[in-house]
Design a protein around this motif. Structure first.
Motif, PDB file in Angstrom:
ATOM      1  N   ARG A 109      36.977  30.810  33.852  1.00  0.00           N
ATOM      2  CA  ARG A 109      38.068  31.489  34.532  1.00  0.00           C
ATOM      3  C   ARG A 109      37.587  32.825  35.074  1.00  0.00           C
ATOM      4  O   ARG A 109      36.949  33.596  34.378  1.00  0.00           O
ATOM      5  CB  ARG A 109      39.234  31.732  33.566  1.00  0.00           C
ATOM      6  CG  ARG A 109      40.458  32.323  34.251  1.00  0.00           C
ATOM      7  CD  ARG A 109      41.546  32.626  33.249  1.00  0.00           C
ATOM      8  NE  ARG A 109      42.726  33.199  33.915  1.00  0.00           N
ATOM      9  CZ  ARG A 109      43.711  33.793  33.273  1.00  0.00           C
ATOM     10  NH1 ARG A 109      43.670  33.912  31.965  1.00  0.00           N
ATOM     11  NH2 ARG A 109      44.738  34.281  33.935  1.00  0.00           N
ATOM     12  N   SER A 110      37.907  33.062  36.311  1.00  0.00           N
ATOM     13  CA  SER A 110      37.582  34.342  36.925  1.00  0.00           C
ATOM     14  C   SER A 110      38.875  35.040  37.302  1.00  0.00           C
ATOM     15  O   SER A 110      39.888  34.400  37.612  1.00  0.00           O
ATOM     16  CB  SER A 110      36.698  34.155  38.164  1.00  0.00           C
ATOM     17  OG  SER A 110      35.441  33.625  37.794  1.00  0.00           O
ATOM     18  N   LEU A 111      38.845  36.352  37.265  1.00  0.00           N
ATOM     19  CA  LEU A 111      40.015  37.159  37.583  1.00  0.00           C
ATOM     20  C   LEU A 111      39.652  38.163  38.657  1.00  0.00           C
ATOM     21  O   LEU A 111      38.546  38.701  38.658  1.00  0.00           O
ATOM     22  CB  LEU A 111      40.504  37.902  36.333  1.00  0.00           C
ATOM     23  CG  LEU A 111      41.007  37.040  35.175  1.00  0.00           C
ATOM     24  CD1 LEU A 111      41.136  37.882  33.909  1.00  0.00           C
ATOM     25  CD2 LEU A 111      42.348  36.399  35.516  1.00  0.00           C
ATOM     26  N   GLU A 112      40.587  38.401  39.559  1.00  0.00           N
ATOM     27  CA  GLU A 112      40.334  39.367  40.623  1.00  0.00           C
ATOM     28  C   GLU A 112      41.622  40.071  41.002  1.00  0.00           C
ATOM     29  O   GLU A 112      42.640  39.439  41.262  1.00  0.00           O
ATOM     30  CB  GLU A 112      39.740  38.678  41.847  1.00  0.00           C
ATOM     31  CG  GLU A 112      39.408  39.636  42.982  1.00  0.00           C
ATOM     32  CD  GLU A 112      38.673  38.958  44.118  1.00  0.00           C
ATOM     33  OE1 GLU A 112      38.453  39.614  45.155  1.00  0.00           O
ATOM     34  OE2 GLU A 112      38.329  37.764  43.974  1.00  0.00           O
ATOM     35  N   HIS A 113      41.582  41.388  40.964  1.00  0.00           N
ATOM     36  CA  HIS A 113      42.685  42.212  41.432  1.00  0.00           C
ATOM     37  C   HIS A 113      42.094  43.372  42.208  1.00  0.00           C
ATOM     38  O   HIS A 113      41.316  44.153  41.659  1.00  0.00           O
ATOM     39  CB  HIS A 113      43.527  42.755  40.270  1.00  0.00           C
ATOM     40  CG  HIS A 113      44.429  41.732  39.653  1.00  0.00           C
ATOM     41  ND1 HIS A 113      45.469  41.131  40.344  1.00  0.00           N
ATOM     42  CD2 HIS A 113      44.448  41.189  38.409  1.00  0.00           C
ATOM     43  CE1 HIS A 113      46.090  40.281  39.551  1.00  0.00           C
ATOM     44  NE2 HIS A 113      45.488  40.296  38.371  1.00  0.00           N
ATOM     45  N   GLY A 114      42.460  43.491  43.503  1.00  0.00           N
ATOM     46  CA  GLY A 114      41.902  44.555  44.316  1.00  0.00           C
ATOM     47  C   GLY A 114      40.385  44.490  44.310  1.00  0.00           C
ATOM     48  O   GLY A 114      39.795  43.419  44.499  1.00  0.00           O
ATOM     49  N   PRO A 115      39.729  45.606  44.047  1.00  0.00           N
ATOM     50  CA  PRO A 115      38.262  45.623  44.069  1.00  0.00           C
ATOM     51  C   PRO A 115      37.623  45.141  42.771  1.00  0.00           C
ATOM     52  O   PRO A 115      36.406  45.025  42.684  1.00  0.00           O
ATOM     53  CB  PRO A 115      37.941  47.105  44.299  1.00  0.00           C
ATOM     54  CG  PRO A 115      39.075  47.822  43.649  1.00  0.00           C
ATOM     55  CD  PRO A 115      40.292  46.958  43.897  1.00  0.00           C
ATOM     56  N   ILE A 116      38.441  44.845  41.724  1.00  0.00           N
ATOM     57  CA  ILE A 116      37.904  44.457  40.411  1.00  0.00           C
ATOM     58  C   ILE A 116      37.765  42.944  40.331  1.00  0.00           C
ATOM     59  O   ILE A 116      38.734  42.213  40.559  1.00  0.00           O
ATOM     60  CB  ILE A 116      38.799  44.953  39.271  1.00  0.00           C
ATOM     61  CG1 ILE A 116      39.015  46.461  39.364  1.00  0.00           C
ATOM     62  CG2 ILE A 116      38.180  44.595  37.918  1.00  0.00           C
ATOM     63  CD1 ILE A 116      39.996  47.002  38.336  1.00  0.00           C
TER      64      ILE A 116
END
Length: 241
Positions: free
Chosen positions: A127-134
């Motif tokens: 599982r990968s997570l992405e919010h904005g630049p993170i």
């Protein structure tokens, strides 16, 4: 537990013998190192799954040992044994995942070992997570801000992943501690606050304003709305601020 290999780095033979015997009776395989240098060698050469590290060692200070372990095995769980409060803080800052205040009960040592090992077993692999630049890559266990890697310890990574995975929710300290550390929350410790500050500082040093908000009387919340758009140009970000 016969396939779980622990490294015990402890310079006092009587203490090491007591801990080693108890752990082996529980089914763990234990390698004892009587100083920091030997402990580093065992970790670099062997199939160590977790390190129990005393801080006051005769050759290399245990905090330096922890920092070197992080360079060689960033995902290796490390537990330190500390007495003074300032030593506990220093141990966490050097990269330890958990600590036991001295003196400690053997049953508590077992419980914390099991909790750390469960964290490794249940860590998300795909599982990968992405919010904005993170961006968090669970398989590689890496964190990036605008494509540049941020050096997080295993505990820091797990904390950020949990908060990001429940973004927008106000999460209690009890829930965070249970998920990230895997054992009951001690209301007398500021362990969570210390680690939240570590993650905030590292994100800010990477150029990302921290999205981790303090929720008074509850705990913390990851607020994705506070993050800049990862696709925005520097000019666009500056104009919108």
């Amino acid at each position: 537990m016969e396939d779980v290999h622990l490294a015990l780095v402890e310079d006092e033979p009587d203490v090491a013998s007591f801990i080693r015997q108890g752990l082996e009776e529980e089914g763990y395989r234990v390698t004892w190192a009587r100083n920091g240098r030997r402990g580093l060698e065992y970790v670099q050469q062997g199939d160590i799954d977790l390190v129990l590290l005393d801080v006051r060692l005769p050759d290399i200070d245990g905090l330096e040992v922890c920092e070197r372990l992080r360079l060689h095995r960033p995902d290796l769980p490390v537990m330190t044994a500390l007495d003074a409060v300032e030593d506990r803080v220093a141990g966490l800052r050097s990269g330890a995942d958990d600590y036991l205040p001295k003196p400690f009960a053997f049953d508590e040592l077992l419980a914390r070992i099991e909790a750390l090992l469960r964290r490794v077993d249940r860590a998300p692999r795909d599982r990968s997570l992405e919010h904005g630049p993170i961006q968090l890559d669970a398989a590689a266990r890496t964190c990036r801000v605008d494509g540049d890697e941020v050096d997080l310890t295993p505990t820091e990574f797990d904390l950020l992943a949990f908060l990001m995975g429940r973004s927008g929710e106000a999460l209690s300290r009890e829930a965070i501690h249970r998920e990230v550390w895997g054992h009951d929350f001690d209301r007398g410790t500021n362990l969570i606050d210390v680690y939240v500050n570590y993650v905030r500082r590292k994100l800010e040093e990477a150029g990302c304003p921290s999205p981790i908000e303090t929720v008074r009387g509850v705990g913390y919340r990851f607020d994705p709305e506070s993050l800049p758009d990862a696709t925005a140009t520097p000019e666009e970000t500056e104009e919108s601020s």
